[in-house]
Design an enzyme around this catalytic site. Structure first.
Site, PDB file in Angstrom:
ATOM      1  N   GLU A   1      10.311   0.545  11.350  1.00  0.00           N
ATOM      2  CA  GLU A   1      11.529   1.330  11.103  1.00  0.00           C
ATOM      3  C   GLU A   1      11.222   2.820  11.080  1.00  0.00           C
ATOM      4  O   GLU A   1      12.143   3.643  11.037  1.00  0.00           O
ATOM      5  CB  GLU A   1      12.187   0.882   9.783  1.00  0.00           C
TER       6      GLU A   1
ATOM      7  N   GLU B   1      -8.697   1.702   3.337  1.00  0.00           N
ATOM      8  CA  GLU B   1      -8.357   2.241   4.648  1.00  0.00           C
ATOM      9  C   GLU B   1      -7.509   3.493   4.398  1.00  0.00           C
ATOM     10  O   GLU B   1      -6.442   3.414   3.791  1.00  0.00           O
ATOM     11  CB  GLU B   1      -7.524   1.218   5.443  1.00  0.00           C
TER      12      GLU B   1
ATOM     13  N   CYS C   1      -5.752   1.806  14.423  1.00  0.00           N
ATOM     14  CA  CYS C   1      -6.492   0.715  13.780  1.00  0.00           C
ATOM     15  C   CYS C   1      -7.926   0.668  14.280  1.00  0.00           C
ATOM     16  O   CYS C   1      -8.772   0.041  13.674  1.00  0.00           O
ATOM     17  CB  CYS C   1      -5.813  -0.606  14.060  1.00  0.00           C
TER      18      CYS C   1
HETATM   19  P1  NAD Z   1       2.826  -1.977   7.633  1.00  0.00           P
HETATM   20  O1  NAD Z   1       2.066  -3.205   7.257  1.00  0.00           O
HETATM   21  O2  NAD Z   1       3.370  -1.120   6.559  1.00  0.00           O
HETATM   22  O3  NAD Z   1       4.102  -2.386   8.538  1.00  0.00           O
HETATM   23  C1  NAD Z   1       3.977  -3.220   9.659  1.00  0.00           C
HETATM   24  C2  NAD Z   1       5.289  -3.976   9.860  1.00  0.00           C
HETATM   25  O4  NAD Z   1       5.536  -4.780   8.708  1.00  0.00           O
HETATM   26  C3  NAD Z   1       6.493  -3.060  10.038  1.00  0.00           C
HETATM   27  O5  NAD Z   1       7.330  -3.595  11.036  1.00  0.00           O
HETATM   28  C4  NAD Z   1       7.158  -3.094   8.673  1.00  0.00           C
HETATM   29  O6  NAD Z   1       8.559  -2.934   8.740  1.00  0.00           O
HETATM   30  C5  NAD Z   1       6.814  -4.466   8.145  1.00  0.00           C
HETATM   31  N1  NAD Z   1       6.693  -4.500   6.684  1.00  0.00           N
HETATM   32  C6  NAD Z   1       6.266  -3.488   5.875  1.00  0.00           C
HETATM   33  N2  NAD Z   1       6.299  -3.880   4.588  1.00  0.00           N
HETATM   34  C7  NAD Z   1       6.727  -5.160   4.577  1.00  0.00           C
HETATM   35  C8  NAD Z   1       6.963  -6.113   3.542  1.00  0.00           C
HETATM   36  N3  NAD Z   1       6.730  -5.831   2.256  1.00  0.00           N
HETATM   37  N4  NAD Z   1       7.395  -7.335   3.888  1.00  0.00           N
HETATM   38  C9  NAD Z   1       7.630  -7.643   5.174  1.00  0.00           C
HETATM   39  N5  NAD Z   1       7.431  -6.778   6.193  1.00  0.00           N
HETATM   40  C10 NAD Z   1       6.987  -5.563   5.907  1.00  0.00           C
HETATM   41  O7  NAD Z   1       1.897  -1.148   8.632  1.00  0.00           O
HETATM   42  P2  NAD Z   1       2.159   0.301   9.240  1.00  0.00           P
HETATM   43  O8  NAD Z   1       1.997   1.305   8.161  1.00  0.00           O
HETATM   44  O9  NAD Z   1       3.378   0.301  10.055  1.00  0.00           O
HETATM   45  O10 NAD Z   1       0.914   0.397  10.251  1.00  0.00           O
HETATM   46  C11 NAD Z   1      -0.363   0.822   9.875  1.00  0.00           C
HETATM   47  C12 NAD Z   1      -1.263  -0.339   9.552  1.00  0.00           C
HETATM   48  O11 NAD Z   1      -1.343  -1.211  10.671  1.00  0.00           O
HETATM   49  C13 NAD Z   1      -2.704   0.081   9.288  1.00  0.00           C
HETATM   50  O12 NAD Z   1      -3.200  -0.683   8.220  1.00  0.00           O
HETATM   51  C14 NAD Z   1      -3.434  -0.263  10.574  1.00  0.00           C
HETATM   52  O13 NAD Z   1      -4.817  -0.504  10.459  1.00  0.00           O
HETATM   53  C15 NAD Z   1      -2.711  -1.498  10.975  1.00  0.00           C
HETATM   54  N6  NAD Z   1      -2.862  -1.764  12.390  1.00  0.00           N
HETATM   55  C16 NAD Z   1      -3.701  -2.763  12.762  1.00  0.00           C
HETATM   56  C17 NAD Z   1      -3.908  -3.030  14.094  1.00  0.00           C
HETATM   57  C18 NAD Z   1      -4.817  -4.130  14.520  1.00  0.00           C
HETATM   58  O14 NAD Z   1      -4.814  -4.421  15.694  1.00  0.00           O
HETATM   59  N7  NAD Z   1      -5.557  -4.766  13.651  1.00  0.00           N
HETATM   60  C19 NAD Z   1      -3.238  -2.271  15.069  1.00  0.00           C
HETATM   61  C20 NAD Z   1      -2.374  -1.260  14.656  1.00  0.00           C
HETATM   62  C21 NAD Z   1      -2.193  -1.020  13.312  1.00  0.00           C
END
Ligand code: NAD
Length: 496
Positions: free
Chosen positions: A177, A381, A282
């Site tokens: 979002e 992280e 990531c």
């Molecule tokens: P995030 O976990 O906050 O959000 C990811 C998704 O989950 C979003 O669509 C969000 O709306 C949803 N979400 C968030 N909180 C939620 C909840 N409580 N319940 C259900 N859904 C929820 O991650 P972010 O901040 O958007 O992205 C950064 C993170 O993603 C970092 O930790 C990064 O390392 C990781 N990442 C990992 C990879 C990989 O390939 N391993 C790739 C890209 C990013």
């Protein structure tokens, strides 16, 4: 001017009805640029219902029809990548060239998926028993969902949707979002490429929309990329509801720098991988593990490179590093520098004091030396432009440090010793390894995934494992008997 960012259902933009929205910012200016609709459970259900109908038709399409649509999508994405990159920069903040890079890596996945006729070829065993043939086929799952993070608003959805759709599924995307517009741009391109309405759906939202997908009986599988606590939640909730789940989590990627490494090669690579996209990758290298005598020259070589990086609006030509995604995240990243300093790390380059634009969510590049594993800035992280240097005496000590970490997404070794590099590749307990390559994101015909707390589930993302994830196998045993030889036989069928 503030834009309304709505859902994409049955091939058109559909305004949300929940009455809930979230602000979307331009992180370079700090200004609100839009409001994204947040779907209710009922809205998600209505969207999934259209995807269910679309999936029934789409699975009957021929492999060459599907491949044709993916080819057309690939061409549109290629031709309009500049437009998409501008959308990414405006909501994410990464510099234009980096946004183009993300699209280029996503394109690779589309190109891979265009080979679906080859990818779905099964095996055939003629005469497995007398007059009996055996063969396997892979069929789509139905409706599959993708839940994606803010840091790659185009590439990560492309990791998922190209293969899912090519395999004959309908795909429902719940993008971040924080930067939701790239998903709508992809939806428009899929439509222009000839994808039938309903096969690609976008529902915007937060936890309510995610929970609605995780518990919906018509969602067969969920691909997730995001932070570790949410990845674990997605995996546990999705599998408890009978779904196939692959959930990729956070990271703390170490670069092991051996004493014989080429100093300039290592410093250039580490600076690029630590500070590119303001450390919000990531696969960012966030820890440099300096072995022996190379520590002092390495810290010096990194430190002299940092003032040369231009920090500013990613839309401006010549900018090397943009802002962080939100004001809160910028402050959280800065707090890790505070805690590192308080716990005894030396702040060699201090991004908190950097001369950066004040309107947006900027933080300068930061270099911490003498970081130790007990410090908060090492354990967590950070996901920002902060590189920590841990000093060790031996290769074994460095290896032990990396293998003790809870995260195991990517790692890299810098050395001129092929034997040491090969030993590292053998020893290290991490899913993706670079040898003098700082960001070893696998090409699209391999698969992407970490180990330990960086991945929940047993399937890596995209490539061959992606094709397996989005299909299920069926084995057919076939006989065309001569009715004249048919008889009743209650014995267990034998092949000889
Ligand atoms: P995030 O976990 O906050 O959000 C990811 C998704 O989950 C979003 O669509 C969000 O709306 C949803 N979400 C968030 N909180 C939620 C909840 N409580 N319940 C259900 N859904 C929820 O991650 P972010 O901040 O958007 O992205 C950064 C993170 O993603 C970092 O930790 C990064 O390392 C990781 N990442 C990992 C990879 C990989 O390939 N391993 C790739 C890209 C990013």
């Amino acid at each position: 001017m503030s834009t309304r960012i709505s859902h994409w259902i049955e091939g058109r933009v559909v305004a949300g009805t929940s009455g809930r929205t979230a602000d979307v910012f331009n992180p370079a200016t700090g200004a609100v640029s839009g409001q994204v609709d947040l779907a209710s459970t009922a809205e998600v259900s209505a969207a999934v219902a259209t995807a269910v109908e679309a999936a029934k038709q789409w699975r009957s399409s021929s492999l060459s029809q599907r491949s044709g649509v993916v080819f057309a999508f690939r061409q549109l994405l290629h031709d309009r990548s500049d437009e998409l990159a501008r959308i990414i920069t405006a909501e994410h903040g990464k510099v234009h060239a980096d946004a183009l890079g993300e699209i280029a890596r996503g394109l690779e996945n589309v190109e891979f998926a265009a080979g679906v006729p080859q990818l779905l070829k099964g095996g055939f065993s003629e005469q497995a028993a007398t007059g009996v043939d055996v063969y396997n086929i892979r069929q789509p799952l139905g409706v599959v969902a993708g839940i994606t993070p803010f840091n790659f608003p185009a590439m990560v959805p492309l990791w998922m949707c190209a293969n899912a759709i090519a395999c004959g599924n309908a795909f429902v995307l719940k993008p971040s979002e924080k930067d939701p517009s790239a998903a709508l741009f992809l939806a428009q391109l899929w439509k222009e490429a000839g994808l039938p309405d309903g096969v690609f759906t976008v529902v915007h939202g937060d936890k309510e929309a995610v929970d609605a997908l995780l518990t919906h009986p018509d969602i067969a599988a969920v691909s997730f990329v995001g932070s570790t606590p949410i990845a674990q939640y997605i995996y546990e909730t999705g599998t408890a509801h009978g779904k196939r789940v692959q959930a990729l989590g956070g990271a703390k990627n170490h670069a092991l720098v051996l004493p014989d490494a080429d100093l300039d090669v290592a410093a250039d690579a580490i600076v690029s991988a630590a500070y590119g996209a303001a450390g919000e990758r990531c696969m960012a290298l966030s820890v440099a593990v300096a072995v022996g005598d190379i520590a002092d020259p390495l810290v010096e070589a990194i430190a002299v490179r940092l003032p040369k990086l231009v920090v500013g609006d990613g839309a401006e030509p010549g900018t090397d590093m943009g802002p962080l995604i939100t004001r809160e995240h910028r402050d959280k990243v800065a707090s890790y520098v505070d805690s590192g300093e308080a716990q005894g790390a030396s702040v060699v380059v201090d991004g908190r004091a950097a001369d950066v634009p004040t309107d947006g969510f900027f933080l300068g590049t930061t270099l911490l030396d003498h970081v130790t594993p007990d410090m908060t800035c090492y354990r967590d992280e950070i996901f920002g432009p902060v590189l920590g240097v841990v000093r060790v005496e031996t290769y074994e000590e460095g290896l032990e440090l990396i293998n003790s970490n809870q995260f195991a997404n990517g790692t890299a070794i810098f050395t001129r010793d092929g034997g040491a590099a090969r030993q590292f590749q053998f020893d290290v307990e991490v899913g993706m390894v670079g040898i003098n390559v700082p960001i070893p994101v696998p090409v699209a015909y391999y698969s992407f995934g970490g180990w330990k707390d960086s991945l929940f589930g047993d399937t890596h993302m995209y490539g061959p494992e992606g094709i397996n994830f989005y299909t299920r196998g069926k084995v057919v045993t076939s006989r065309w008997p001569d009715p004249a030889t048919s008889s009743v036989d209650l014995g267990f069928p034998r092949t000889r």
